[in-house]
Design a protein around this motif. Structure first.
Motif, mmCIF file in Angstrom:
data_model
loop_
_atom_site.group_PDB
_atom_site.id
_atom_site.type_symbol
_atom_site.label_atom_id
_atom_site.label_comp_id
_atom_site.label_asym_id
_atom_site.label_seq_id
_atom_site.Cartn_x
_atom_site.Cartn_y
_atom_site.Cartn_z
ATOM 1 N N UNK A 363 -3.362 4.168 -2.093
ATOM 2 C CA UNK A 363 -2.655 2.888 -1.993
ATOM 3 C C UNK A 363 -1.173 3.104 -1.707
ATOM 4 N N UNK A 364 -0.593 4.141 -2.291
ATOM 5 C CA UNK A 364 0.822 4.423 -2.047
ATOM 6 C C UNK A 364 1.055 4.857 -0.603
ATOM 7 N N UNK A 365 0.159 5.665 -0.049
ATOM 8 C CA UNK A 365 0.296 6.069 1.357
ATOM 9 C C UNK A 365 0.226 4.856 2.284
ATOM 10 N N UNK A 366 -0.667 3.926 1.969
ATOM 11 C CA UNK A 366 -0.877 2.779 2.855
ATOM 12 C C UNK A 366 0.167 1.683 2.674
ATOM 13 N N UNK A 367 0.658 1.502 1.456
ATOM 14 C CA UNK A 367 1.511 0.335 1.186
ATOM 15 C C UNK A 367 2.811 0.700 0.466
ATOM 16 N N UNK A 368 3.130 1.956 0.395
ATOM 17 C CA UNK A 368 4.295 2.352 -0.395
ATOM 18 C C UNK A 368 5.481 2.809 0.413
#
Length: 594
Positions: A363-368
């Motif tokens: 999730x961090x890679x995609x939205x962080x």
């Protein structure tokens, strides 16, 4: 006494027995026990009865037997006879004796609560031999394998579960007074029968209580689908049996059993079924008897079953690039992603190894973008200096709004530190703050946990055994990862075995298995016989290192001997009865090995 090496024949054991006892009758049951004692390498000249702290006195056997033993103790006042109850492993749970002289003798040989008198440790004796053979036995005087026990006369009777017929333990009478072995055995049988009758009565009361709650649920104004179960009983009404069939049926029962095994779990829980539907379970504990009476589930089915073609061959990736397509997994990913994007504080519940950290990192890679992911775990020490530095670190990280703080395994925090962390987060909540994501194991979190209530979103990440079909997708993914230059493939029988394995350590365990397989030469199909022993057991129990080694030794022995249990037991130096008990413990089914 002459020493005999393990693996000698029954004839050798009989010769040793005759040499030690001068008993021409040489009962086959006792001689067979001596053979097992030889195979276990029990020293006849010394007694080694291990001690177990805090034996379980809350088992159905103990609850049924202890009042009966108390009554017997009053009836046998000043009589040099001791009454004992043991569990199925030979651990003495309770001992009653009112004769001081006998108490001294028993204490000298450690025949006391907490000590283990299985044949493996103390050779032929009443308790151990009754448990190993599954038959009532009298072991008198020199029939005992260990010399220190030969002053005793013991009559022991196995105690079986009234409905499952599984071994629960044994009742044992011990005396130093010589007399009629027949009378001793008749008394032991009578008491064992009383204990089994009381267990049956307790079971019956528990099942009647559960049945009463089940009937009340079914007869309510709007009953709907209803399920009730405990360890021995499953009941469902016609509405549920008609609405939930096939894989959904087994998935629902699997989840319900896990919930019923945790007495504190109540309220409403939702589970994703293989068909794509969601089952909402409203859980009510049966409190008429005790926490073991079971639970009643009022079931509400949400959504429609997806077409079989969609369910059987779904895509193997989520939008975050995570492998897996079971409805339960995709729902957990979607709910987590929604909370993460919104900046909501998030609590991820899941067993060890299910992929909670992997999910957060994805999730961090995609939205962080522009946000920093910081990962912290519980401090290794409870010292004030360490915990103060840890709390200060957490507060400093949350001061920065662009930070994402992943706080792992919060169930490992002590009560005091947990309370202080909760107070710290309450002060930060509502102000300019970084985003908090916590992970923990679901069975460790109580319903009224203040720390848990600070999070705006609570998502349960499913265990791999509940992600129907995902084991195959994950196995292929990991094989491509660790063998990128070679062909990746599994034979149908290997895939079947991988999907059937319960994976008690979840995705982490599956990845470890595939990583080991990937080291073998590439370019060929991986077959079932190449899979490690852990893939052939069906137990959900997470094993210790020693237990895993023992399980693997049994599995390899069975595979090498074409599933011949008796030969494998002989080669491993254990009795066949012990072999079967260990196979049940580790979930080993011989038919799965060939």
């Amino acid at each position: 006494m002459p020493r005999h090496q393990p693996g000698n024949s029954l004839r050798a054991a009989r010769e040793l027995y005759l040499e030690a006892t001068n008993d021409p009758s040489a009962r086959p049951l006792v001689v067979a026990s001596w053979q097992r004692s030889i195979e276990y390498k029990v020293e006849s000249g010394s007694l080694d009865a291990p001690y177990l702290d805090n034996p379980n006195l809350d088992s159905p056997l103990a609850r049924a037997a202890l009042p009966i033993l108390d009554t017997l103790h009053e009836q046998l006042a000043d009589d040099p006879v001791s009454t004992m109850i043991t569990d199925r492993n030979g651990v003495v749970l309770s001992r009653k004796v009112s004769h001081d002289g006998l108490t001294t003798h028993l204490n000298r040989v450690r025949l006391a609560p907490g000590h283990v008198f299985a044949e493996r440790y103390v050779g032929t004796n009443g308790i151990g031999t009754a448990l190993a053979s599954g038959r009532p036995v009298v072991i008198a005087g020199r029939q005992h394998y260990v010399e220190e026990l030969r002053e005793f006369h013991c009559a022991a009777v196995p105690i079986l579960h009234p409905t499952r017929s599984t071994l629960l333990g044994a009742f044992n009478l011990t005396t130093i007074r010589q007399g009629s072995d027949g009378m001793l055995m008749a008394f032991a049988r009578s008491v064992a029968a009383q204990i089994e009758a009381e267990i049956a009565a307790i079971t019956s009361r528990r099942e009647r209580a559960l049945f009463q709650d089940y009937m009340e649920a079914c007869s309510s104004a709007r009953p709907g689908p209803v399920l009730a179960l405990n360890r021995d009983l499953v009941m469902m009404n016609e509405q549920l049996s008609a609405a939930v069939t096939g894989p959904d049926h087994y998935a629902l029962l699997d989840h319900a059993r896990e919930i019923a095994d945790h007495p504190r779990l109540e309220g409403t829980r939702s589970i994703a079924l293989p068909s794509g539907r969601v089952a909402e379970l409203r859980v009510s504990r049966c409190r008429r008897e005790d926490s073991d009476a079971g639970a009643v589930f009022r079931v509400r089915l949400i959504g429609r079953a997806q077409p079989s073609s969609v369910v059987s061959a779904p895509p193997d990736r989520s939008n975050l690039g995570l492998v897996g397509s079971s409805p339960h997994w995709l729902r957990a990913v979607a709910d987590s992603e929604t909370a993460f994007v919104a900046g909501t504080w998030l609590h991820l519940l899941g067993e060890a190894g299910v992929g909670k950290r992997t999910l957060v990192e994805a999730m961090h890679r995609a939205h962080g973008a522009g946000r920093r992911l910081e990962i912290r775990e519980a401090p290794l020490s409870d010292s004030p200096a360490v915990t103060e530095r840890w709390l200060h670190d957490i507060e400093e990280l949350l001061v920065v709004p662009s930070n994402v703080l992943l706080l792992r395994d919060v169930h490992l925090l002590g009560d005091h530190l947990r309370h202080r962390l909760t107070n710290l987060l309450v002060r930060r909540d509502g102000g300019a703050t970084g985003q908090l994501v916590m992970t923990s194991q679901p069975s460790m979190v109580s319903a009224d946990d203040g720390l848990d209530q600070l999070c705006g979103a609570l998502v349960e990440v499913p265990a791999l055994r509940h992600r129907f079909g995902d084991a195959e997708h994950l196995a292929r993914f990991f094989l491509r990862k660790y063998r990128p230059s070679g062909e990746s493939g599994f034979s149908p029988d290997a895939l079947t075995m991988l999907q059937r394995c319960p994976w008690p350590e979840n995705v982490r365990q599956l990845e470890s298995v595939i990583r080991g397989l990937a080291r073998r030469p590439s370019g060929r199909m991986i077959h079932a016989e190449e899979l490690p022993p852990e893939c052939r057991a069906s137990s959900n129990k997470v094993l210790t290192t020693i237990e895993a080694l023992e399980r693997d030794a049994i599995l390899r022995g069975l595979m090498d001997r074409n599933s011949n249990v008796q030969r494998t037991a002989q080669d491993l130096g254990i009795s066949r009865a012990t072999m079967y008990r260990k196979m049940r413990r580790y979930g080993i089914v011989p038919s799965s090995l060939t």
